[in-house]
Scaffold this motif. Structure first.
Motif, PDB file in Angstrom:
ATOM      1  N   ASN A 104      70.320 116.795  29.728  1.00  0.00           N
ATOM      2  CA  ASN A 104      69.834 115.438  29.443  1.00  0.00           C
ATOM      3  C   ASN A 104      70.263 114.467  30.550  1.00  0.00           C
ATOM      4  O   ASN A 104      69.451 113.717  31.087  1.00  0.00           O
ATOM      5  N   GLU A 131      67.722 112.524  32.858  1.00  0.00           N
ATOM      6  CA  GLU A 131      67.570 111.072  32.632  1.00  0.00           C
ATOM      7  C   GLU A 131      68.093 110.256  33.818  1.00  0.00           C
ATOM      8  O   GLU A 131      67.559 109.204  34.128  1.00  0.00           O
ATOM      9  N   GLU A 143      67.978 111.335  36.788  1.00  0.00           N
ATOM     10  CA  GLU A 143      67.214 111.858  37.943  1.00  0.00           C
ATOM     11  C   GLU A 143      68.120 112.466  39.011  1.00  0.00           C
ATOM     12  O   GLU A 143      67.996 112.206  40.205  1.00  0.00           O
ATOM     13  N   ASP A 164      58.190 118.766  31.966  1.00  0.00           N
ATOM     14  CA  ASP A 164      57.905 117.684  30.999  1.00  0.00           C
ATOM     15  C   ASP A 164      58.282 118.093  29.579  1.00  0.00           C
ATOM     16  O   ASP A 164      58.840 117.303  28.815  1.00  0.00           O
ATOM     17  N   GLU A 165      57.975 119.344  29.232  1.00  0.00           N
ATOM     18  CA  GLU A 165      58.343 119.839  27.890  1.00  0.00           C
ATOM     19  C   GLU A 165      59.868 119.863  27.730  1.00  0.00           C
ATOM     20  O   GLU A 165      60.396 119.531  26.673  1.00  0.00           O
ATOM     21  N   ARG A 206      62.057 117.943  29.364  1.00  0.00           N
ATOM     22  CA  ARG A 206      62.531 116.547  29.279  1.00  0.00           C
ATOM     23  C   ARG A 206      62.350 116.024  27.855  1.00  0.00           C
ATOM     24  O   ARG A 206      63.267 115.413  27.293  1.00  0.00           O
ATOM     25  N   LYS A 207      61.181 116.290  27.290  1.00  0.00           N
ATOM     26  CA  LYS A 207      60.891 115.809  25.929  1.00  0.00           C
ATOM     27  C   LYS A 207      61.859 116.454  24.920  1.00  0.00           C
ATOM     28  O   LYS A 207      62.391 115.785  24.036  1.00  0.00           O
ATOM     29  N   SER A 208      62.089 117.717  25.108  1.00  0.00           N
ATOM     30  CA  SER A 208      62.909 118.456  24.140  1.00  0.00           C
ATOM     31  C   SER A 208      64.368 117.980  24.128  1.00  0.00           C
ATOM     32  O   SER A 208      65.005 117.966  23.070  1.00  0.00           O
ATOM     33  N   LYS A 241      65.443 114.951  25.075  1.00  0.00           N
ATOM     34  CA  LYS A 241      65.501 113.484  25.159  1.00  0.00           C
ATOM     35  C   LYS A 241      66.640 112.893  24.301  1.00  0.00           C
ATOM     36  O   LYS A 241      67.335 111.968  24.712  1.00  0.00           O
ATOM     37  N   ASP A 242      66.825 113.451  23.119  1.00  0.00           N
ATOM     38  CA  ASP A 242      67.840 112.886  22.215  1.00  0.00           C
ATOM     39  C   ASP A 242      69.203 113.594  22.324  1.00  0.00           C
ATOM     40  O   ASP A 242      70.145 113.246  21.614  1.00  0.00           O
ATOM     41  N   ASP A 243      69.281 114.600  23.179  1.00  0.00           N
ATOM     42  CA  ASP A 243      70.533 115.368  23.285  1.00  0.00           C
ATOM     43  C   ASP A 243      71.493 114.675  24.264  1.00  0.00           C
ATOM     44  O   ASP A 243      71.909 115.233  25.280  1.00  0.00           O
ATOM     45  N   THR A 244      71.824 113.464  23.950  1.00  0.00           N
ATOM     46  CA  THR A 244      72.648 112.653  24.846  1.00  0.00           C
ATOM     47  C   THR A 244      74.126 113.051  24.736  1.00  0.00           C
ATOM     48  O   THR A 244      74.536 113.699  23.760  1.00  0.00           O
TER      49      THR A 244
END
Ligand code: SF4
Length: 734
Positions: A271, A275, A277, A292-293, A295-297, A299-302
């Motif tokens: 993540n 995020e 970059e 892209d898949e 990144r989406k997957s 996204k919330d795994d901060t």
């Protein structure tokens, strides 16, 4: 011939080996220099090429004899498995040769299985017995109902035997019970495996991340050497381990993670790298699909999400992710080795592989190099018969992404059940003590009771040999020729093992046993060579050398024709379905699995229980080394690491003995307590390979506790059938 080593002598010899003394020039001068005799050294020194069998890493070395007696074993200076330096175990190879507990002659069982009442027989009687049983099994059930479990070099001859017989059920516990998920995860992501020796370019890494890997305690020679080089050059080491291991002590960052939560940390790192970059944009664009898949997957795994799961603070997660990115592509997320932990292991290792892809380390200096292997043709033989069934038929619709046979799966499929019409009737067990290598001992014994034939080939009277119908005593690696070592690496190399001594007792090499048995069974066409020298010389000449040359040099280095790393901007076609590095795996999706790794919560220990973790010590690989007369002098038993606070809570003292009891009321041997701050309070740790209950292993009998004995619960990896063994909890039986 017999010579007893003292501990002092052995340490001196190990020291010479570790120092990597060059054996160039005349052997006599070499010995004279070492011993200070000048030119008048009156003794005869001979050296023989070998490669080590004290673990599976196969470091090449020289076995030295002094006046015909064992003197020392040191590394071969040209060998890429060891760079001229053997580890403690490798230096103690003469201990295996000199072990008085060795199996000495073939045995046939006289009473019920497990009673260990055998009669000594001739080799001919043993082979006749096995051949008649195998013929009957083939006639009544089909040859596919026989399986081979193998661990070690000589097993290759039994593989040929079994394939000639008509079965391809050849299982190595090192797959489903050790590193299988690692190989499958990298195959799914990069289309290529990690294998042995690992293709990691640690000597050039600027940042190394170890997740549950304790290099230094696990002493695979080149891995330790390269890791040491990286430390020496000032590389950043990040170690993730609930225990302050030796590797952790050399690290800039030690992340004492809560056991079972490594996936959350890996996803949080991915993540941050995406995020912020921080990834290698050019590499990712050119070589990968599914960004892209991914990144989406994640996204919330901060890091904030991962903190309560892992107990690793968000700022540390961010800081370590940035540190990895600072050195890309010379950053290596080490793929690990023994990775069967919680049943989601292929996915967890794949998360590390994806992180490596984002950092652009595959095919790059300091990351993963592109290995080469020598082209050594097989000795010609007729085509093997095509088996009507394979091990896959034992579990239809399951583990379809497994590329090798599953040891625990074959064990389970030996026990008759309504849902299986493929029960195994015969096992040949080469060089692996299945009662210590496989978890759930009760199940293994139940499977054995359902066999018509159990043949065990081993050097020592291991626990599994006590259950055999026939025991075939193998000579040690120092007393035999063996198949060639042709593993891949930075260089294309071939290594030879030849006998330094005649076999002791009535023991024989595996090639001889397999060939004799094949003759008895009418399968001699698969072993059409006259003797092992002819077999080896044929193969070596086809590869551009000869047995004679190899006897002189031990290791042949062939010219490497291809570059070690990708060239800048090179077009690369990866061996995945898409031809790209697959951050998103359509293969996994098609088989019903997550195409991108996701976090799964694992069961936690109940109150008063602690997660059982296990690993390696520098002086032992497994059961075979824990009876070695040299190694037991240094490290006779294992200990359990218990956190200081836990010891206070239980009133435990450093050095006291207790027993461990697991969640299924299985109780261990007595084992010594090591009270330490170096482990979290929610787990305990012990070294694998101890706790033998085989009385014939006189030095290791009842010494320490067996981790495998306490592993009665497993988590099976649905992708490839790996057997997760960190699902067990223990408490103290004081
Ligand atoms: S790592 Fe040690 S035990 Fe293993 S093969 Fe090399 S020298 Fe032998």
């Amino acid at each position: 011939m017999k010579r007893d080593f003292t501990r002092r002598e052995f340490i001196k010899i190990s020291g010479i080996g570790l120092g990597g003394l060059a054996a160039s020039g005349s052997l006599l001068r070499f010995a004279s220099d070492v011993l200070g005799y000048g030119n008048a050294y009156p003794h005869k020194v001979l050296r023989t090429p070998t490669y080590c069998e004290m673990c599976t890493f196969k470091c090449a070395g020289w076995a030295y004899r002094l006046d015909g007696k064992p003197w020392k074993i040191i590394g071969n200076e040209n060998d890429q498995h060891c760079y001229g330096r053997l580890c403690t175990k490798g230096s103690a190879g003469f201990g295996a040769y000199d072990d008085p507990d060795r199996l000495k002659t073939p045995l046939i069982r006289m009473q019920e299985r497990g009673k260990q009442v055998f009669k000594e027989v001739s080799w001919d009687e043993a082979f006749n017995y096995i051949a008649s049983k195998l013929k009957r099994i083939a006639k009544e059930y089909g040859p596919e109902c026989v399986a081979l479990f193998t661990h070690g070099t000589g097993g290759s001859f039994f593989k040929t035997f079994l394939q000639g017989y008509g079965s391809d059920n050849i299982a190595a516990p090192s797959y489903a019970n050790c590193r299988g998920p690692r190989e499958e995860a990298y195959l799914l992501t990069f289309g290529d495996a990690i294998s042995t020796p690992e293709r990691t370019d640690m000597s050039n890494s600027k940042c190394i991340v170890l997740i549950g890997s304790h290099i230094g305690e696990n002493t695979h020679s080149s891995q330790v050497y390269e890791f040491g080089q990286a430390i020496h050059r000032g590389a950043t080491i990040i170690t993730v381990d609930p225990r302050f291991s030796v590797a952790a002590s050399k690290s800039k960052y030690w992340l004492p993670i809560k056991p079972g939560t490594d996936m959350a940390l890996l996803l949080a790192w991915i993540n941050v790298v995406i995020e912020e970059e921080l990834y290698d944009k050019e590499y990712v664009k050119k070589y990968t699909i599914g960004f892209d898949e991914l990144r989406k997957s994640v996204k919330d795994d901060t890091p904030e999400w991962a903190y309560p799961i892992t107990t690793i603070k968000p700022e540390i997660i961010r800081e370590t992710a940035r540190e990895m990115a600072r050195y890309l592509p010379a950053t290596l997320i080490h793929p690990g080795r023994h990775v069967v932990w919680y049943g989601d292991d292929t996915q967890r290792v794949r998360a590390g592989a994806i992180l490596n892809a984002l950092l652009g380390s595959w095919g790059r200096r300091g990351g993963f190099f592109m290995p080469v292997e020598p082209d050594v043709p097989e000795y010609p033989h007729p085509q093997f018969p095509k088996p009507k069934r394979s091990w896959r038929d034992a579990f239809p619709g399951k583990f379809e992404l497994a590329n090798l046979a599953l040891s625990s799966g074959i064990c389970e499929a030996t026990i008759p059940s309504a849902r299986s019409d493929c029960n195994f009737k015969g096992w040949i067990v080469y060089g692996t003590n299945l009662l210590h290598a496989l978890p759930d001992r009760k199940k293994t014994i139940e499977a054995i009771h359902n066999l018509d034939l159990l043949v065990v080939v081993d050097i020592l009277p291991s626990e599994i040999s006590g259950w055999a119908d026939v025991v075939l005593p193998e000579c040690t690696y120092l007393e035999r020729y063996d198949d060639l070592r042709t593993e891949w690496g930075r260089e294309s190399q071939i290594a030879l093992r030849m006998p330094a001594f005649q076999p002791k007792y009535n023991t024989k090499p595996a090639w001889w046993m397999a060939k004799q048995l094949a003759d008895k069974m009418g399968l001699g066409q698969y072993f059409s060579w006259k003797n092992i020298e002819e077999y080896l010389d044929y193969r070596l000449k086809k590869a551009g050398t000869s047995l004679r040359e190899m006897q002189e040099i031990g290791v042949k280095v062939l010219k490497r024709e291809t570059p070690l790393y990708f060239a800048k901007g090179e077009e690369v076609k990866f061996a995945t379905p898409s031809g790209k590095i697959e951050l998103y795996s359509k293969t996994l999706k098609d088989y019903g699995f997550d195409p991108v790794p996701r976090y799964v919560h694992h069961e936690e220990p109940p109150k008063g229980y602690y997660r059982l973790l296990y690993g390696r010590s520098p002086s032992h690989s497994f059961g075979r080394t824990t009876n070695n007369p040299l190694l037991t002098q240094m490290d006779p038993e294992n200990e359990i690491w218990i956190n200081t606070d836990v010891s206070k809570e239980w009133g435990l003292k450093d050095g006291q003995y207790l027993r461990l009891e697991n969640q299924d009321q299985v109780v261990s041997n007595r084992v010594k307590v090591k009270v330490t701050e170096r482990i979290r309070a929610d787990c305990i740790y012990m070294v694998h390979g101890f706790g033998h209950d085989q009385k014939r292993l006189k030095r290791s009998y009842m010494k320490g506790a067996s981790d495998t004995g306490l592993i009665t619960r497993t988590k099976i990896d649905p992708i490839m059938g790996g057997v997760g063994m960190r699902a067990n909890f223990v408490t103290f039986n004081v």
